[in-house]
Design a protein around this motif. Sequence first.
Motif, short mmCIF file in Angstrom:
data_model
loop_
_atom_site.label_atom_id
_atom_site.label_comp_id
_atom_site.label_asym_id
_atom_site.label_seq_id
_atom_site.Cartn_x
_atom_site.Cartn_y
_atom_site.Cartn_z
N GLY A 8 3.63 -9.37 -10.30
CA GLY A 8 4.01 -9.12 -8.93
C GLY A 8 2.79 -9.19 -8.02
O GLY A 8 1.68 -9.47 -8.47
N GLN A 9 3.01 -8.90 -6.74
CA GLN A 9 1.95 -9.03 -5.75
C GLN A 9 0.93 -7.90 -5.82
O GLN A 9 -0.15 -7.99 -5.26
CB GLN A 9 2.54 -9.08 -4.34
N GLY A 10 1.30 -6.84 -6.50
CA GLY A 10 0.40 -5.70 -6.63
C GLY A 10 0.64 -4.65 -5.55
O GLY A 10 1.00 -4.97 -4.41
N THR A 11 0.44 -3.39 -5.91
CA THR A 11 0.55 -2.27 -4.98
C THR A 11 -0.72 -1.43 -5.08
O THR A 11 -1.09 -1.00 -6.18
CB THR A 11 1.76 -1.37 -5.30
N ILE A 12 -1.37 -1.25 -3.94
CA ILE A 12 -2.54 -0.37 -3.90
C ILE A 12 -2.05 1.07 -3.73
O ILE A 12 -1.28 1.36 -2.81
CB ILE A 12 -3.49 -0.74 -2.75
N LYS A 56 -3.30 4.77 -2.93
CA LYS A 56 -4.42 5.58 -2.42
C LYS A 56 -3.99 7.03 -2.42
O LYS A 56 -2.98 7.38 -1.79
CB LYS A 56 -4.84 5.13 -1.03
N VAL A 57 -4.75 7.86 -3.09
CA VAL A 57 -4.46 9.28 -3.18
C VAL A 57 -5.47 10.04 -2.34
O VAL A 57 -6.69 9.84 -2.49
CB VAL A 57 -4.50 9.77 -4.63
N TYR A 58 -4.98 10.92 -1.46
CA TYR A 58 -5.82 11.69 -0.56
C TYR A 58 -5.75 13.18 -0.90
O TYR A 58 -4.75 13.66 -1.44
CB TYR A 58 -5.38 11.49 0.88
N LEU A 59 -6.82 13.88 -0.52
CA LEU A 59 -6.83 15.34 -0.70
C LEU A 59 -5.86 15.99 0.27
O LEU A 59 -5.64 15.50 1.39
CB LEU A 59 -8.23 15.90 -0.46
N ALA A 66 -5.92 3.13 -7.23
CA ALA A 66 -6.19 1.85 -7.89
C ALA A 66 -5.14 0.84 -7.43
O ALA A 66 -4.24 1.16 -6.65
CB ALA A 66 -6.13 1.99 -9.41
N LEU A 67 -5.28 -0.38 -7.95
CA LEU A 67 -4.29 -1.44 -7.72
C LEU A 67 -3.40 -1.52 -8.95
O LEU A 67 -3.91 -1.57 -10.08
CB LEU A 67 -5.03 -2.77 -7.49
N LEU A 91 0.85 -1.19 0.00
CA LEU A 91 0.00 0.00 0.00
C LEU A 91 0.88 1.24 0.00
O LEU A 91 1.83 1.33 0.79
CB LEU A 91 -0.90 0.01 1.24
N VAL A 92 0.55 2.15 -0.90
CA VAL A 92 1.23 3.44 -0.94
C VAL A 92 0.17 4.52 -0.85
O VAL A 92 -0.80 4.51 -1.61
CB VAL A 92 2.04 3.61 -2.24
N THR A 93 0.34 5.43 0.10
CA THR A 93 -0.59 6.55 0.24
C THR A 93 0.14 7.84 -0.07
O THR A 93 1.29 8.03 0.34
CB THR A 93 -1.18 6.62 1.65
N VAL A 94 -0.52 8.73 -0.79
CA VAL A 94 0.11 9.98 -1.19
C VAL A 94 -0.94 11.07 -1.32
O VAL A 94 -2.10 10.79 -1.66
CB VAL A 94 0.89 9.78 -2.51
N THR A 95 -0.55 12.28 -1.02
CA THR A 95 -1.44 13.42 -1.15
C THR A 95 -1.53 13.86 -2.61
O THR A 95 -0.52 13.87 -3.33
CB THR A 95 -0.94 14.59 -0.29
N GLU A 96 -2.73 14.25 -3.01
CA GLU A 96 -2.94 14.71 -4.38
C GLU A 96 -1.97 15.84 -4.73
O GLU A 96 -1.74 16.74 -3.94
CB GLU A 96 -4.38 15.19 -4.55
#
Lengths: 114, 114
Positions: free
Chosen positions: A105-109, A111-114, A87-88, A10-15
């Motif tokens: 690969g195993q996949g990376t989700i 997620k983009v946040y405001l 997305a994945l 999982l990778v989370t990042v700000t828009e």
Amino acid sequence: GDSVTQTEGLVTVTEGLPVMLNCTYQTAYSDVAFFWYVQYLNEAPKLLLRSSTDNKRTEHQGFHATLHKSSSSFHLQKSSVQLSDSALYYCALKATSSGQKLVFGQGTILKVYL
Amino acid sequence: EAAVTQSPRNKVAVTGGKVTLSCNQTNNHNNMYWYRQDTGHGLRLIHYSYGAGSTEKGDIPDGYKASRPSQENFSLILELATPSQTSVYFCASGDAKGGNSDYTFGSGTRLLVI
């Protein structure tokens, strides 16, 4: 056999900020193509970009990746993510000599946040 | 428009029962593939085929059989379904020519074995 490793689940990042999704691989073959697929919720995976040329940047829909055979990597990058990029993401390889089978690969989700 | 169609979209099966997942493609591709998708494992290859009458084992074939009666159709058969086979299954078709050619994926079948 061939393998693809995506270390981040999982990778989370700000828009508006940049992102890089990691992809490394192992293969004994030389006739290999590399792919990034994107999968939105409840949809099929679809091709984002592909490459088989060493050290050449490939771009599509604002994303880019460069195959580096010296480090066995094909990382996916974007300079400014959007909410709709959530997305994945799958990295994959396909060797002509091993029956045209896509190895994922195993996949990376992402997620983009405001 | 060329496509890959899977049926059913959703299936609930009883443990020990027989399940058949169907896939039809209009791409005129020689190669077809069955994958299952599980969190943390990505997409894993179960069976694949190079043409009518041909089936090959993928990376996780145990508990599954495949059938390719024609160029267009490729089925995945679970003779004795188990709860561990609860997953999302994707069928894909691909060009036998190799190189950078990618797959066309179906929309997936969500299988629940109770």
